[in-house]
Design an enzyme around this catalytic site. Structure first.
Site, PDB file in Angstrom:
ATOM      1  N   ARG A 238       0.871  -1.171   0.000  1.00 37.63           N
ATOM      2  CA  ARG A 238       0.000   0.000   0.000  1.00 37.63           C
ATOM      3  C   ARG A 238       0.909   1.222   0.000  1.00 37.63           C
ATOM      4  NH1 ARG A 238      -3.337  -3.000  -1.326  1.00 37.63           N
ATOM      5  NH2 ARG A 238      -5.400  -3.407  -0.460  1.00 37.63           N
ATOM      6  N   GLU A 267      -4.337   7.558  -4.590  1.00 36.16           N
ATOM      7  CA  GLU A 267      -4.677   6.836  -5.829  1.00 36.16           C
ATOM      8  C   GLU A 267      -6.036   7.282  -6.335  1.00 36.16           C
ATOM      9  OE1 GLU A 267      -4.269   2.629  -5.078  1.00 36.16           O
ATOM     10  OE2 GLU A 267      -2.183   2.829  -4.519  1.00 36.16           O
ATOM     11  N   HIS A 286      -1.986   0.280  -9.572  1.00 33.07           N
ATOM     12  CA  HIS A 286      -2.499  -0.658  -8.560  1.00 33.07           C
ATOM     13  C   HIS A 286      -3.184  -1.856  -9.233  1.00 33.07           C
ATOM     14  CE1 HIS A 286      -4.039  -1.031  -4.148  1.00 33.07           C
ATOM     15  NE2 HIS A 286      -3.855  -2.212  -4.699  1.00 33.07           N
TER      16      HIS A 286
HETATM   17  C1  DGY Z   1      -5.455  -6.325  -2.782  1.00 32.82           C
HETATM   18  O1  DGY Z   1      -6.280  -7.211  -3.093  1.00 32.82           O
HETATM   19  O2  DGY Z   1      -5.431  -5.844  -1.664  1.00 32.82           O
HETATM   20  C2  DGY Z   1      -4.477  -5.896  -3.811  1.00 32.82           C
HETATM   21  O3  DGY Z   1      -3.907  -4.671  -3.496  1.00 32.82           O
HETATM   22  C3  DGY Z   1      -5.111  -5.809  -5.174  1.00 32.82           C
HETATM   23  O4  DGY Z   1      -4.179  -5.548  -6.178  1.00 32.82           O
END
Ligand code: DGY
Length: 320
Positions: A238, A267, A286
């Site tokens: 993240r 984002e 992402h």
């Molecule tokens: C999640 O599922 O948390 C991932 O970041 C998706 O790419």
């Protein structure tokens, strides 16, 4: 009358069919993310919310007195205020396992891309610049094979990445994790290291840890200074696990060689973010789990969790 659920994301056909056997479905159909005030209105009478990354906090929970479950279509659940959900007696679920291999693939793609400068050189070729210099040293990158990979966060995705690195690329793999993973050490010959030593010795540092209060800005100015000047930093966890300003400074001041980033503090990333102006940074929007097969598997799993709770059973992936 069937209980009502609301989804903020589109449902694959077979998932919609499955959920509709048990629930009345209301859905957001706009192109952009659902505005908060509309969401708060929509959840007034629902028992289930099916969504990705929607902030589940006290305000939202107050607007949904019948809510029993929030089913995240993601493995990360840092969008949940766990304390508030506990107080309001709302179950939260995620979608682990089904995305591990796809996220590991994307992580490796970022490593290879950053090291071999694929995006940068792709732009150069398309702009008609190939051959403008006789010195092909200008296109040199660095090797990935037979180097040292440092994985911060050795969960299932870390293990899938370690397997690729060891078996496919003959890399030496260090990892740092809250708990030692003796099974992975034994299976793939990876070595445990404390964070400082991992940062000091790795050629590629990959951040895979979930975002929690403990991992917020886990990597900042001090950590970038510990890394090799030749090292690459890869983040697929993240954005908030890294101090983004410190990352920009480290890249600008050549404290590290480059970065591959799938996640950002904000984002979508602001177009004027300095990261987007640096040639030694590869970015993706992402997309760790974003393949057709994996996203469908995640949708199915999230639906199973939702339907389980709505029909009075235990979900498979309860996180709160
Ligand atoms: C999640 O599922 O948390 C991932 O970041 C998706 O790419």
């Amino acid at each position: 009358m069937k209980p009502k659920i609301f989804t903020t994301v589109p449902l694959p056909e077979k998932v919609e069919k499955n959920i509709s056997e048990y629930c009345e479905i209301d859905k957001w159909t706009g192109d952009r993310s659902i505005p908060r005030h509309i969401l708060l209105e929509k959840i007034k009478d629902v028992v289930g919310l099916y969504s990705t990354g929607v902030g589940i906090d006290e305000e939202l929970l107050r607007h949904a007195p019948n809510l029993k479950i929030v089913s995240n279509v993601s493995v990360g659940y840092n969008n949940f205020d766990l304390e508030a959900m506990k107080r309001f007696n709302v179950i939260g679920t995620n979608t682990p396992y089904v995305l591990d291999e796809s996220v590991a693939d994307l992580t490796f793609a970022l490593i290879l891309n950053a090291a071999r400068r694929i995006s940068e050189l792709d732009r150069m070729v398309k702009e008609g610049q190939w051959g403008k210099s006789d010195d092909d040293k200008e296109y040199f990158g660095v090797d990935v094979n037979s180097t040292k990979l440092g994985i911060i966060g050795m969960g299932r995705i870390g293990k899938a990445l370690a397997r690729r690195a060891k078996l496919g690329f003959n890399m030496d793999v260090l990892y740092y994790n809250r708990n030692r993973k003796l099974d992975v050490e034994e299976e793939y010959g990876v070595k445990y290291a404390d964070l400082q030593s991992l940062l000091e010795h790795s050629d590629f540092v990959v951040l895979l840890t979930p975002l929690t209060p403990d991992t917020y800005h886990l990597i900042g100015e001090k950590e970038f200074k510990l890394m090799k000047k030749s090292a690459f930093f890869i983040n697929v966890s993240r954005g908030q696990t890294v101090d983004e300003q410190a990352l920009i400074s480290a890249l600008q001041n050549k404290e590290i060689k480059g970065a591959g980033l799938d996640v950002f503090t904000k984002e979508p990333i602001e177009p004027k973010n300095l990261l987007l102006q640096l040639n030694n940074v590869v970015v993706t929007p992402h997309i760790g789990s974003a393949t057709e097969r994996t996203r469908e598997d995640m949708a199915v799993r999230a639906a199973q969790n939702l339907v389980a709770v709505v029909t009075g059973k235990d979900p498979i992936d309860r996180v709160i």
